[in-house]
Design a protein around this motif. Structure first.
Motif, PDB file in Angstrom:
ATOM      1  N   LEU A   1       0.787  -5.889  19.505  1.00 22.09           N
ATOM      2  CA  LEU A   1       0.601  -4.450  19.396  1.00 22.09           C
ATOM      3  C   LEU A   1       1.067  -3.997  18.012  1.00 22.09           C
ATOM      4  N   ARG A   2       0.178  -3.315  17.278  1.00 15.91           N
ATOM      5  CA  ARG A   2       0.525  -2.798  15.957  1.00 15.91           C
ATOM      6  C   ARG A   2       1.432  -1.589  16.145  1.00 15.91           C
ATOM      7  N   GLU A   3       2.630  -1.661  15.577  1.00 18.57           N
ATOM      8  CA  GLU A   3       3.607  -0.597  15.747  1.00 18.57           C
ATOM      9  C   GLU A   3       3.695   0.337  14.548  1.00 18.57           C
ATOM     10  N   CYS A   4       3.635  -0.222  13.333  1.00 22.49           N
ATOM     11  CA  CYS A   4       3.764   0.648  12.168  1.00 22.49           C
ATOM     12  C   CYS A   4       3.321  -0.079  10.903  1.00 22.49           C
ATOM     13  N   LEU A   5       3.143   0.711   9.847  1.00 21.60           N
ATOM     14  CA  LEU A   5       2.970   0.179   8.508  1.00 21.60           C
ATOM     15  C   LEU A   5       4.280   0.461   7.794  1.00 21.60           C
ATOM     16  N   ALA A   6       5.042  -0.598   7.510  1.00 25.47           N
ATOM     17  CA  ALA A   6       6.357  -0.453   6.882  1.00 25.47           C
ATOM     18  C   ALA A   6       6.229  -0.595   5.365  1.00 25.47           C
ATOM     19  N   ARG A   7       6.745   0.381   4.663  1.00 29.42           N
ATOM     20  CA  ARG A   7       6.666   0.363   3.204  1.00 29.42           C
ATOM     21  C   ARG A   7       7.605  -0.699   2.626  1.00 29.42           C
ATOM     22  N   ASN A   8       7.102  -1.445   1.628  1.00 24.61           N
ATOM     23  CA  ASN A   8       7.876  -2.478   0.940  1.00 24.61           C
ATOM     24  C   ASN A   8       8.567  -3.437   1.909  1.00 24.61           C
ATOM     25  N   ARG A   9       7.894  -3.795   2.992  1.00 23.87           N
ATOM     26  CA  ARG A   9       8.483  -4.648   4.035  1.00 23.87           C
ATOM     27  C   ARG A   9       8.533  -6.118   3.628  1.00 23.87           C
ATOM     28  N   LEU A  10       7.600  -6.558   2.788  1.00 24.08           N
ATOM     29  CA  LEU A  10       7.548  -7.954   2.347  1.00 24.08           C
ATOM     30  C   LEU A  10       7.669  -8.037   0.832  1.00 24.08           C
ATOM     31  N   LYS A  11       8.127  -9.178   0.381  1.00 26.44           N
ATOM     32  CA  LYS A  11       8.123  -9.472  -1.051  1.00 26.44           C
ATOM     33  C   LYS A  11       7.205 -10.661  -1.251  1.00 26.44           C
ATOM     34  N   LEU A  12       6.089 -10.422  -1.923  1.00 32.62           N
ATOM     35  CA  LEU A  12       5.069 -11.443  -2.125  1.00 32.62           C
ATOM     36  C   LEU A  12       4.864 -11.662  -3.611  1.00 32.62           C
TER      37      LEU A  12
ATOM     38  N   GLY B   1       6.926 -12.052  -5.915  1.00 33.97           N
ATOM     39  CA  GLY B   1       7.850 -11.267  -6.709  1.00 33.97           C
ATOM     40  C   GLY B   1       7.651  -9.763  -6.648  1.00 33.97           C
ATOM     41  N   ARG B   2       6.715  -9.307  -5.834  1.00 40.30           N
ATOM     42  CA  ARG B   2       6.436  -7.862  -5.742  1.00 40.30           C
ATOM     43  C   ARG B   2       6.582  -7.413  -4.291  1.00 40.30           C
ATOM     44  N   PHE B   3       7.067  -6.194  -4.145  1.00 36.61           N
ATOM     45  CA  PHE B   3       7.163  -5.632  -2.802  1.00 36.61           C
ATOM     46  C   PHE B   3       5.781  -5.213  -2.315  1.00 36.61           C
ATOM     47  N   ALA B   4       5.555  -5.394  -1.013  1.00 34.17           N
ATOM     48  CA  ALA B   4       4.258  -5.060  -0.422  1.00 34.17           C
ATOM     49  C   ALA B   4       4.475  -4.378   0.928  1.00 34.17           C
ATOM     50  N   ASN B   5       3.621  -3.420   1.219  1.00 34.55           N
ATOM     51  CA  ASN B   5       3.610  -2.805   2.537  1.00 34.55           C
ATOM     52  C   ASN B   5       3.116  -3.830   3.545  1.00 34.55           C
ATOM     53  N   ALA B   6       3.604  -3.716   4.782  1.00 29.47           N
ATOM     54  CA  ALA B   6       3.189  -4.669   5.810  1.00 29.47           C
ATOM     55  C   ALA B   6       3.165  -3.999   7.177  1.00 29.47           C
ATOM     56  N   PHE B   7       2.216  -4.442   7.977  1.00 34.58           N
ATOM     57  CA  PHE B   7       2.165  -4.006   9.364  1.00 34.58           C
ATOM     58  C   PHE B   7       3.201  -4.790  10.155  1.00 34.58           C
ATOM     59  N   VAL B   8       3.883  -4.099  11.050  1.00 35.08           N
ATOM     60  CA  VAL B   8       4.805  -4.740  11.985  1.00 35.08           C
ATOM     61  C   VAL B   8       4.141  -4.661  13.351  1.00 35.08           C
ATOM     62  N   LEU B   9       3.958  -5.827  13.953  1.00 37.09           N
ATOM     63  CA  LEU B   9       3.348  -5.931  15.280  1.00 37.09           C
ATOM     64  C   LEU B   9       4.356  -6.592  16.208  1.00 37.09           C
TER      65      LEU B   9
END
Length: 157
Positions: free
Chosen positions: A115-126, A128-136
């Protein structure tokens, strides 16, 4: 995956195996290979990692080599790992975190019942850069609970 490159050597694989043994021994992770049951070919990898000791849940991750994508291996891995998490480890929650622009991985997670719960800002570092990510999430006993048999051509070891 940044680690998947032409220079990946036997020493890299051995170091990864040692890491997997260590995290399984201390309970902070459970990493598995995904193999084609018929041929024994390495298809990918999957695991429960980033154990949250305070709240008792793991992150569930997966990767499948390009030549084996779109054959159900990632979905089978999510099914097997979530069953292991709920039946064996008795967890109440498993999270899947997917970079915002990774549509194939997001589709796998949702197809598997997450279940997709949210789009978390700067949740991952890919890279060397921060990236938004969906949390399911997957939770036992919910309408999104995974069930059914694994693909007969997929094995986790």
């Amino acid at each position: 995956m940044p680690w998947a490159h032409a220079g990946y050597a036997d020493a890299d694989a051995l170091a990864w195996f040692a890491h997997c043994e260590q995290v399984r021994a201390d309970g902070s992770g459970h990493e598995f290979g995904i193999f084609d049951a018929a041929s024994g070919t390495l298809v990918g990898g999957c695991g429960l990692n980033q154990f949250n000791t305070v709240n008792g849940f793991y992150n569930l991750g997966y990767w499948v080599r390009e030549s084996w994508q779109r054959r159900g291996a990632a979905s089978a891995a999510v099914q097997a790992l979530s069953r292991f998490a709920f039946d064996e480890l008795r967890l109440g929650r498993v999270e899947i975190v997917v970079a915002e622009d990774n549509a194939p991985s997001l589709a796998v997670a949702e197809r598997a019942g997450a279940l997709r719960e949210c789009l978390a800002r700067n949740r991952l570092k890919l890279n060397g850069r921060f990236a938004n990510a969906f949390v399911l999430s997957l939770v036992p006993g919910a309408p999104n609970t995974i069930g059914g048999p694994l693909s007969p051509n997929t094995a986790l070891t």
